[in-house]
Design an enzyme around this catalytic site. Structure first.
Site, PDB file in Angstrom:
ATOM      1  N   VAL A  24       0.837  -1.203   0.000  1.00  0.00           N
ATOM      2  CA  VAL A  24       0.000   0.000   0.000  1.00  0.00           C
ATOM      3  C   VAL A  24       0.868   1.248   0.000  1.00  0.00           C
ATOM      4  O   VAL A  24       0.594   2.219  -0.712  1.00  0.00           O
ATOM      5  CB  VAL A  24      -0.955  -0.015   1.211  1.00  0.00           C
ATOM      6  CG1 VAL A  24      -1.760   1.264   1.268  1.00  0.00           C
ATOM      7  CG2 VAL A  24      -1.866  -1.221   1.135  1.00  0.00           C
ATOM      8  N   ASP A  30       4.383  32.662 -39.836  1.00  0.00           N
ATOM      9  CA  ASP A  30       4.190  33.565 -40.961  1.00  0.00           C
ATOM     10  C   ASP A  30       4.618  34.947 -40.493  1.00  0.00           C
ATOM     11  O   ASP A  30       5.034  35.131 -39.346  1.00  0.00           O
ATOM     12  CB  ASP A  30       2.772  33.510 -41.519  1.00  0.00           C
ATOM     13  CG  ASP A  30       1.717  33.614 -40.445  1.00  0.00           C
ATOM     14  OD1 ASP A  30       2.069  34.000 -39.324  1.00  0.00           O
ATOM     15  OD2 ASP A  30       0.554  33.313 -40.729  1.00  0.00           O
ATOM     16  N   ASP A  39      -4.729  27.060 -44.755  1.00  0.00           N
ATOM     17  CA  ASP A  39      -3.685  26.687 -43.788  1.00  0.00           C
ATOM     18  C   ASP A  39      -4.125  25.515 -42.910  1.00  0.00           C
ATOM     19  O   ASP A  39      -3.310  24.916 -42.209  1.00  0.00           O
ATOM     20  CB  ASP A  39      -3.350  27.875 -42.863  1.00  0.00           C
ATOM     21  CG  ASP A  39      -2.625  28.976 -43.614  1.00  0.00           C
ATOM     22  OD1 ASP A  39      -1.940  28.652 -44.599  1.00  0.00           O
ATOM     23  OD2 ASP A  39      -2.734  30.142 -43.210  1.00  0.00           O
ATOM     24  N   GLU A  82      10.556   3.948   3.209  1.00  0.00           N
ATOM     25  CA  GLU A  82       9.427   3.098   3.605  1.00  0.00           C
ATOM     26  C   GLU A  82       9.812   1.623   3.631  1.00  0.00           C
ATOM     27  O   GLU A  82       9.336   0.857   4.457  1.00  0.00           O
ATOM     28  CB  GLU A  82       8.245   3.289   2.628  1.00  0.00           C
ATOM     29  CG  GLU A  82       7.431   4.529   2.931  1.00  0.00           C
ATOM     30  CD  GLU A  82       6.246   4.677   1.999  1.00  0.00           C
ATOM     31  OE1 GLU A  82       5.421   5.554   2.254  1.00  0.00           O
ATOM     32  OE2 GLU A  82       6.150   3.922   1.005  1.00  0.00           O
TER      33      GLU A  82
HETATM   34  N1  LIG Z   1      -6.006  41.740 -50.587  1.00  0.00           N
HETATM   35  C1  LIG Z   1      -5.047  41.496 -51.454  1.00  0.00           C
HETATM   36  N2  LIG Z   1      -5.242  41.722 -52.753  1.00  0.00           N
HETATM   37  C2  LIG Z   1      -4.294  41.458 -53.642  1.00  0.00           C
HETATM   38  N3  LIG Z   1      -3.096  40.985 -53.344  1.00  0.00           N
HETATM   39  C3  LIG Z   1      -2.826  40.750 -52.061  1.00  0.00           C
HETATM   40  C4  LIG Z   1      -3.788  40.994 -51.057  1.00  0.00           C
HETATM   41  N4  LIG Z   1      -3.242  40.649 -49.873  1.00  0.00           N
HETATM   42  C5  LIG Z   1      -2.014  40.219 -50.144  1.00  0.00           C
HETATM   43  N5  LIG Z   1      -1.740  40.265 -51.445  1.00  0.00           N
HETATM   44  C6  LIG Z   1      -0.511  39.865 -52.119  1.00  0.00           C
HETATM   45  O1  LIG Z   1      -0.293  38.495 -51.895  1.00  0.00           O
HETATM   46  C7  LIG Z   1       0.911  38.300 -51.204  1.00  0.00           C
HETATM   47  C8  LIG Z   1       0.753  37.180 -50.204  1.00  0.00           C
HETATM   48  O2  LIG Z   1      -0.194  37.543 -49.248  1.00  0.00           O
HETATM   49  P1  LIG Z   1      -0.632  36.551 -48.098  1.00  0.00           P
HETATM   50  O3  LIG Z   1      -1.744  37.217 -47.389  1.00  0.00           O
HETATM   51  O4  LIG Z   1      -0.795  35.199 -48.651  1.00  0.00           O
HETATM   52  O5  LIG Z   1       0.626  36.486 -47.231  1.00  0.00           O
HETATM   53  P2  LIG Z   1       1.184  37.552 -46.224  1.00  0.00           P
HETATM   54  O6  LIG Z   1       0.043  38.092 -45.450  1.00  0.00           O
HETATM   55  O7  LIG Z   1       2.038  38.528 -46.924  1.00  0.00           O
HETATM   56  O8  LIG Z   1       2.182  36.747 -45.419  1.00  0.00           O
HETATM   57  P3  LIG Z   1       2.011  35.799 -44.216  1.00  0.00           P
HETATM   58  O9  LIG Z   1       1.864  34.455 -44.855  1.00  0.00           O
HETATM   59  O10 LIG Z   1       3.295  36.033 -43.556  1.00  0.00           O
HETATM   60  O11 LIG Z   1       0.830  36.214 -43.393  1.00  0.00           O
HETATM   61  C9  LIG Z   1       1.253  39.632 -50.579  1.00  0.00           C
HETATM   62  O12 LIG Z   1       2.626  39.801 -50.446  1.00  0.00           O
HETATM   63  C10 LIG Z   1       0.676  40.607 -51.561  1.00  0.00           C
HETATM   64  O13 LIG Z   1       1.594  40.845 -52.603  1.00  0.00           O
END
Ligand SMILES: Nc1ncnc2c1ncn2[C@@H]1O[C@H](COP(=O)(O)OP(=O)(O)OP(=O)(O)O)[C@@H](O)[C@H]1O
Length: 907
Positions: free
Chosen positions: A288, A335, A630, A695
């Site tokens: 125990v 990111d 993602d 013990e």
């Molecule tokens: N709203 C948008 N319209 C058009 N192009 C965009 C827009 N947002 C981002 N991008 C372009 O796409 C690229 C990738 O954007 P994304 O959002 O995938 O990644 P991020 O935000 O730059 O990076 P992370 O992955 O680090 O968050 C940017 O670098 C930009 O050139």
């Protein structure tokens, strides 16, 4: 209204009937409900929440504490004592079982509460139309008749019928089907099961693509999810690897205890000539005393409290086991935007072939004679989903909000015409396009990463003229992009094409995004978060690798990585294109060769590949993400980290940990907490194991002395020691502050066990042996002082009997005082106690005070004296045991000092 009537309410409508009829039945409209009507319905229908069955589970839980395998072993021991006729021992064992069960029950309850409280940190929100305008409300406040606004990445929080638009829905939560299905307002299905109807969406499912509006027809327990929840029992908590490991060890120790107990019987009968039943009772006592039944609940509680602390710091984890995994994290794949940076974009430079403008300088700087600038501003406004509400506040994607703000500042007029088509931002293509009616015509407006927009351009706007985009011109533009990116700016290219009014607007993306005219570039600044540099330094000291995986430009990513200290002068930057061309073998080699790596222009699939490759190398990987795409990588990583603020619901659902502040530094704080919890678990395991040797030794001495030495500890004393000293200090050790140097050692190996040989040696052979020797010295001190010689009778009626009782009491008290020393020693694994502060764990001090008070009661009150065979000790005896805690603790201080010295010596 009674509960029984409730289910009828949500389904007094038929969700598959014609939409106009359904809206009428729900007393709603395409513009949704008014706030007042919604509030009224909330009272009528109740909150949109699920109540799982089995809320009152505690009687079952309590029963489980009495019936788990280790408790059953103790029951068997009690039965054995009963059969042997030693009733007090049998009763004492039952008391041990009850006390342990009560402790375990309370701890598990507390652990469960801590985990359940997490829901409050991640409130689920829903977008609805209220009073005709979009509003964000807590999902619990949705009512039938509400019109939901569903966007890509949203979790759907009620059952609803689509009113307009189309969406891809992940129904796996309800149907288990992995492939998303298309649901649209245009598709009317009747006569099929609800889940198959192609115009319905359901609570608990996710929108993976598209946009739609939908009218809610069922909430709470009346939803399909509610029906499933009502059917199923509460989800079972899965056991973490750590708990599994410890359970195995607990069994091993229990087995050792059984074997030691069984071995004691022949030793005592033949060696000390004890009658077999009496020997059996001692064996039972030994068993125990050594079964570590209190260990698992203490671990569960330590993990749960770790989870609670993490949530308070902004990291909400969804599984208890995440705490221990965090402690072993060796690589963080992060990111950039929003995690390393603030996600507060500001356009700093606008470039056209005719000049450079800085929106900060205001409209005066906007040159009205530059037609490219005019067109560029139009695209910035039209190809943009950010919105300005009535109060003037911008909402939407930070990149787009920045553009809208900059266009405003440069004096651009607001949106003029309507939008005919939207090709949404695609993280793989890295661009977005719209077809708009503006400036007296129909236009394709495109914005995105220069690498993806420039190849679509055939011309450039230059001084009011459209000129061909020659290779030389293209090269010049690329130079401008690089120059800005090198400063850490995010650069987007903007382009447009006027459409022929006689032809219908393009329906396909590829048809729209071609033969564009480049209007210019927009560069924006997103400052690194202030806390990140320090957190990065922490990671480096702790041997944790940081890999940046971003969608942004290689130079921008490298610049930001340098600014926060992740990368040095010449980081290795791998673009998405290069990664795609790499074989698995090349990727493995790359990850092995370079510690500082940046993956730029990467796609969400790249994250998955990187996570897989790192895990295959044996690393424990934390991976951040926020988008719908993602989700697979978040699931695959050991710790998927989603952003609570900017992340989509899909990502949050897939993640193990959600950061309520989106901050990289919080990941590091969570890893630190994970290491601390793991360390503390080790500390109390060491503490609990250390009392095994003292013990066993008294019984060994007795058996091996062949009757010359009387039993130094009675079975009941042993049981009292076991119950009285184990749990409270162990719990207190679970709340130890972090040991210095916690974040200066490399991460633990994935395969490393929580119970290591060195720890067992320390507990059993070092601390345990010292405690055994000291408590036995107390025993002999009293006996010898009373004139005892080996072999002298000490039984009841003999002249030495009182001295014998005092001597066993000395063993008992000696063991307790030694455990106090062990508790202090176990507080640190390597560091000196001074470095963490002798009184820095008040809980432990309380635990020890309780232990001593209990010992005083057991030693000095007549009923317990009669029960346990103890006797009051004199001052000199107390003075003898008083230094025991210091001796045990001091000896371990010296051991740790030697250990540190050896570690500090160069090899
Ligand atoms: N709203 C948008 N319209 C058009 N192009 C965009 C827009 N947002 C981002 N991008 C372009 O796409 C690229 C990738 O954007 P994304 O959002 O995938 O990644 P991020 O935000 O730059 O990076 P992370 O992955 O680090 O968050 C940017 O670098 C930009 O050139």
């Amino acid at each position: 209204m009674s509960q029984a009537e409730q289910p009828a309410q949500g389904r007094e409508v038929d969700p598959t009937e014609r939409l106009e009829l359904l809206l009428r039945d729900l007393r709603s409209a395409r513009s949704g409900l008014t706030s007042r009507e919604a509030a009224r319905r909330l009272v009528q229908y109740g909150p949109n929440e699920l109540h799982r069955r089995g809320g009152h589970r505690w009687p079952g839980e309590l029963v489980r504490q009495f019936t788990h395998p280790l408790a059953l072993l103790l029951w068997a021991a009690a039965a054995l004592a009963w059969v042997a006729g030693i009733i007090p021992v049998a009763v004492a064992i039952v008391v041990v079982i009850v006390i342990n069960a009560a402790f375990a029950f309370v701890q598990e309850l507390q652990a469960e509460r801590a985990v359940e409280a997490l829901a409050a940190y991640l409130p689920v929100q829903a977008k609805v139309l209220r009073d005709g305008r979009p509003a964000v409300v807590p999902a619990a406040e949705l009512v039938p008749g509400d019109v939901l606004v569903i966007d890509e990445g949203d979790r759907i929080s009620a059952d609803a019928r689509l009113v307009e638009g189309g969406v891809e829905i992940d129904l796996s939560m309800l149907t288990g089907e992995a492939m998303p299905v298309f649901r649209s307002a245009e598709l009317l299905d009747t006569g099929v099961s609800l889940l198959r109807a192609r115009d319905l969406v359901f609570s608990g499912t996710m929108c993976t693509e598209g946009r739609a509006r939908a009218v809610v027809f069922a909430t709470g327990m009346r939803t399909e999810l509610g029906r499933i929840a009502a059917l199923s029992e509460r989800v079972q908590r899965e056991e973490s690897p750590l708990e599994r490991q410890v359970r195995k060890v607990a069994w091993l120790i229990a087995a050792i205890a059984v074997v030691t107990g069984a071995a004691f019987v022949p030793l005592a009968t033949f060696g000390a000539h004890l009658p077999v039943p009496e020997a059996a009772v001692f064996a039972v006592g030994l068993l125990v005393g050594n079964v570590p039944e209190g260990l698992l609940p203490v671990i569960t509680l330590a993990l749960a409290l770790g989870v609670r602390d993490l949530a308070r710091r902004g990291a909400v984890v969804k599984r208890l086991s995440a705490v221990e995994t965090l402690g072993a994290t060796g690589v963080i794949c992060t990111d950039k935007t929003g995690t390393l940076t603030e996600n507060r974009m500001r356009v700093t430079v606008i470039w056209t072939a005719a000049g450079t403008y800085e929106p900060e300088d205001g409209p005066a700087a906007g040159d009205a004679r530059d037609p490219a600038l005019g067109g560029l501003l139009s695209v910035m406004v039209a190809c943009n989903n950010a919105q300005r509400d009535l109060a003037g506040t911008l909402t939407g994607d930070p990149t787009e909000m920045a553009m809208l703000a900059a266009a405003d500042r440069l004096g651009a007029p607001g949106r003029t015409g309507g939008r005919l088509r939207l090709f949404h931002f695609d993280p793989v293509l890295k661009r977005m396009s719209t077809v708009d009616e503006r400036d007296g015509g129909t236009w394709v407006d495109t914005k995105g990463a220069p690498e993806t927009v420039l190849p679509l351009c055939t011309a450039i706007m230059e001084g009011g003229e459209v000129r061909p985009l020659t290779a030389a011109r293209r090269h010049d533009v690329e130079q401008v992009v690089d120059a800005h990116a090198r400063r850490g700016l995010r650069v987007l290219a903007l382009a447009a094409r006027r459409l022929d009014p006689a032809r219908p607007a393009p329906q396909e993306r590829a048809d729209a995004e071609r033969e564009l005219t480049l209007l210019g570039l927009v560069a924006m600044h997103d400052p690194p978060r202030a806390e990140v540099a320090e957190a990065v330094a922490y990671c480096h000291a702790a041997g944790i690798r940081i890999i940046v995986v971003t969608g942004d430009h290689a130079l921008t990513a490298a610049a930001i990585a340098q600014q926060v200290g992740i990368a040095g002068e010449h980081p290795v930057v791998v673009t998405g294109e290069r990664l795609d061309a790499m074989s698995e073998h090349d990727l493995d080699a790359l990850l092995r060769e370079h510690r500082q790596l940046i993956f730029a222009r990467s796609s969400p699939e790249a994250k998955l590949r990187i996570a897989d490759a790192l895990r295959a190398e044996g690393h424990v990987v934390a991976m951040t993400g926020d988008g719908v795409n993602d989700a697979p990588a978040l699931r695959r990583a050991d710790i998927g980290v989603a952003m609570g603020r900017s992340g989509t619901d899909v990502a949050k659902e897939a993640a193990t940990m959600v950061l309520t502040d989106d901050n990289f530094a919080t990941i590091v704080a969570a890893i630190r907490s994970g290491r601390q919890v793991y360390d503390n678990i080790r500390k109390f395991i060491c503490y609990i194991f250390a009392h095994t040797t003292p013990e066993i030794v008294p019984f060994l001495v007795f058996a091996l002395a062949g009757g010359a030495v009387p039993l130094p500890l009675t079975v009941l004393q042993l049981l009292a020691f076991d119950v009285g000293t184990e749990t409270l200090p162990a719990l207190a050790l679970g709340r130890e502050p972090a040991e210095p140097g916690l974040m200066r050692r490399p991460p633990r190996e994935r395969s490393e066990s929580v119970i290591r040989t060195s720890m067992l040696l320390r507990a059993w052979l070092f601390l345990g042996v010292i405690c055994a020797v000291l408590s036995m010295s107390g025993f002999f001190y009293v006996l010898l002082k009373a004139g005892w010689h080996p072999g002298d009778p000490t039984g009841p009626g003999s002249p030495l009997h009182h001295a014998y009782r005092q001597a066993t009491t000395m063993t008992f008290l000696g063991m307790i005082t030694c455990q106090i020393g062990t508790a202090f020693a176990a507080r640190t694994e390597r560091a000196s106690l001074r470095s963490v502060g002798v009184t820095s764990n008040p809980l432990l001090l309380w635990g020890i005070a309780f232990e001593l008070a209990l010992a005083a009661v057991l030693i000095y009150t007549p009923p317990f004296q009669a029960l346990l065979g103890t006797a009051a000790l004199t001052m000199d005896m107390l003075a003898f045991v008083a230094p025991f805690p210091l001796i045990v603790w001091g000896a371990d201080e010296i051991r740790r000092w030697l250990l540190r010295r050896r570690e500090a010596q160069p090899l």
